[in-house]
Design an enzyme around this catalytic site. Structure first.
Site, mmCIF file in Angstrom:
data_model
loop_
_atom_site.group_PDB
_atom_site.id
_atom_site.type_symbol
_atom_site.label_atom_id
_atom_site.label_comp_id
_atom_site.label_asym_id
_atom_site.label_seq_id
_atom_site.Cartn_x
_atom_site.Cartn_y
_atom_site.Cartn_z
ATOM 1 N N GLY A 206 0.895 -0.294 11.597
ATOM 2 C CA GLY A 206 1.840 0.476 10.775
ATOM 3 C C GLY A 206 1.133 1.647 10.127
ATOM 4 N N ASN A 207 1.739 2.232 9.133
ATOM 5 C CA ASN A 207 1.079 3.316 8.386
ATOM 6 C C ASN A 207 1.578 3.311 6.947
ATOM 7 O OD1 ASN A 207 3.460 5.181 8.181
ATOM 8 N ND2 ASN A 207 3.294 5.034 10.419
#
Ligand code: CTP
Length: 395
Positions: A206-207
């Protein structure tokens, strides 16, 4: 559209009064402030307690109550609009004749705001010439009439006279308040937040995107009159109830949500931080830490912005974002051309207060006409206004 709007709801004695609980809920969900006046007969059909709980305001019914009186003049001045629903034959006749024998009719006579009515009656009453004459009369006063529907009536008969459904009344109000706004009649999608690409049942790639910028943009587009759908990746930021949201998790899900809607859109704003790569396969079981090293093979995700740029028709506006750390302006210009976008909003990670997680942002806007437009560091809500102003100019 109804956020912050002051709505005075007048309820009269009709079986359809029970549906006002649903309308009040819809109005509150839309961000409106609701005050309710009931005629004495309306209380036989729905309780003031239900309505005061839903509207978060006491329900008013009497011109005077012990030592205090309801200031009917100020109620009419407080409201942005007065909605009388359901409107019975009896109250309609009083409105047409200027009779004021209860709080609702007194407020109606003194209201300086727009008044809209949703009649409800049996077909024979609806078709009576007196009803037609009274409706004509109140229309000549400038009151708006939401048409009745055809269907099952309280008498058991089927015909004309059913009150418009709460959803239709809400739609009417949305339309009323959006008239004259710059994006009225336009449809927009906004992507926001990160995407999560599953490695195994417990891990993902993810980020740090929070979704704040995209949520602010969706809000702002709606405020300016557009019909907005927010396509939101996994984000814990609260989304206003009045926004239409499609929740997605992966880049692939975001791609299909966008592509299924884009054809009917006038504006698409791609502010999500979509994962550029996803695992080739998702392990069905949790990966155990047996080996010293582990590798996860990644494959490129579909570039949503690029795809929409390829299928874009004339008249559709496509807006992308670029988050860069170096050669910012060159990369932004390149993205504008390569992705066939109409606008690129650049954030540089070198700017203080810009990028993921912050409540502020600093942007530069690139369009196909004219030079870059530079903006100062501002709250994301203010930045959303700048972006939407530029979108309106490009329309
Ligand atoms: N974007 C997208 N779909 C993807 C990746 C990105 O729609 N799979 C969109 C983002 O929402 C953003 C824009 O593309 O509007 C820029 O994303 P970015 O990742 O910075 O650009 P890339 O073109 O992927 O290039 P690079 O990562 O090399 O900078």
């Amino acid at each position: 559209m109804l956020k912050g709007k002051k709505i005075l709801l007048g309820i009269t004695g009709s079986i359809a009064a029970y549906k006002m609980a649903i309308l009040v809920r819809l109005l509150i969900k839309s961000g409106a402030e609701v005050k309710i006046i009931m005629t004495p007969a309306a209380k036989d059909f729905v309780t003031p307690l239900t309505l005061s709980t839903l509207s978060k305001n006491p329900v008013l019914a009497d011109l005077a109550n012990n030592d205090s009186w309801s200031n009917h003049v100020m109620l009419g001045r407080w409201a942005d609009i007065m909605v009388i629903a359901p409107l019975s034959c009896n109250t309609l006749a009083k409105m047409a004749g200027g009779i004021c024998d209860n709080l609702l009719t007194a407020v109606y006579l003194s209201a300086t705001c727009k008044v809209v009515v949703a009649p409800a009656m049996d077909e024979d009453m609806w078709l009576h010439p007196a009803t037609k004459k009274n409706l004509h009369q109140i229309a000549s006063f400038g009151n708006e009439i939401i048409p009745v529907a055809i269907g099952e009536l309280a008498s058991g008969l089927t015909g004309e006279g059913r009150m418009a459904e709460p959803e239709n009344i809400l739609e009417w109000l949305n339309y009323f308040f959006s008239a004259g706004l710059p994006l009225t009649g336009k449809r927009a999608i906004v992507t926001a937040g990160p995407t999560y690409e599953q490695i195994d049942p417990v891990r993902f790639i993810g980020n740090h995107s929070s979704g704040k910028m995209g949520i602010a943009l969706a809000n702002e587009l709606k405020e300016r009159g557009a019909e907005v759908t927010l396509i939101l990746g996994p984000s814990s930021i609260p989304v206003p109830e009045f926004l239409n949201v499609i929740r997605v998790e992966t880049a692939a899900e975001m791609f299909s949500a966008c592509t299924s809607l884009f054809d009917k859109m006038d504006i698409a704003v791609m502010s999500a931080a979509v994962a550029d790569y996803a695992p080739v396969t998702t392990e069905p079981e949790k990966i155990k830490k047996n080996d010293q090293t582990v590798s996860v093979e990644l494959t490129k995700t579909k570039d949503i912005l690029k795809h929409l740029g390829e299928v874009k028709k004339s008249g559709q506006l496509l807006i992308g974002f670029a988050l860069e750390t170096n050669n910012e302006e060159d990369y932004a210009k390149k993205k504008l051309m390569e992705k066939n976008a109409d606008m690129i909003v650049l954030n540089s990670l070198n700017d203080e207060g810009a990028g993921f997680g912050y409540d502020t942002n600093k942007i530069t806007i690139f369009t196909r006409t004219g030079g870059p437009i530079y903006f100062d560091t501002k709250s994301k809500v203010e930045v959303a206004k700048d972006i939407v102003n530029t979108i309106i100019e490009l329309q």
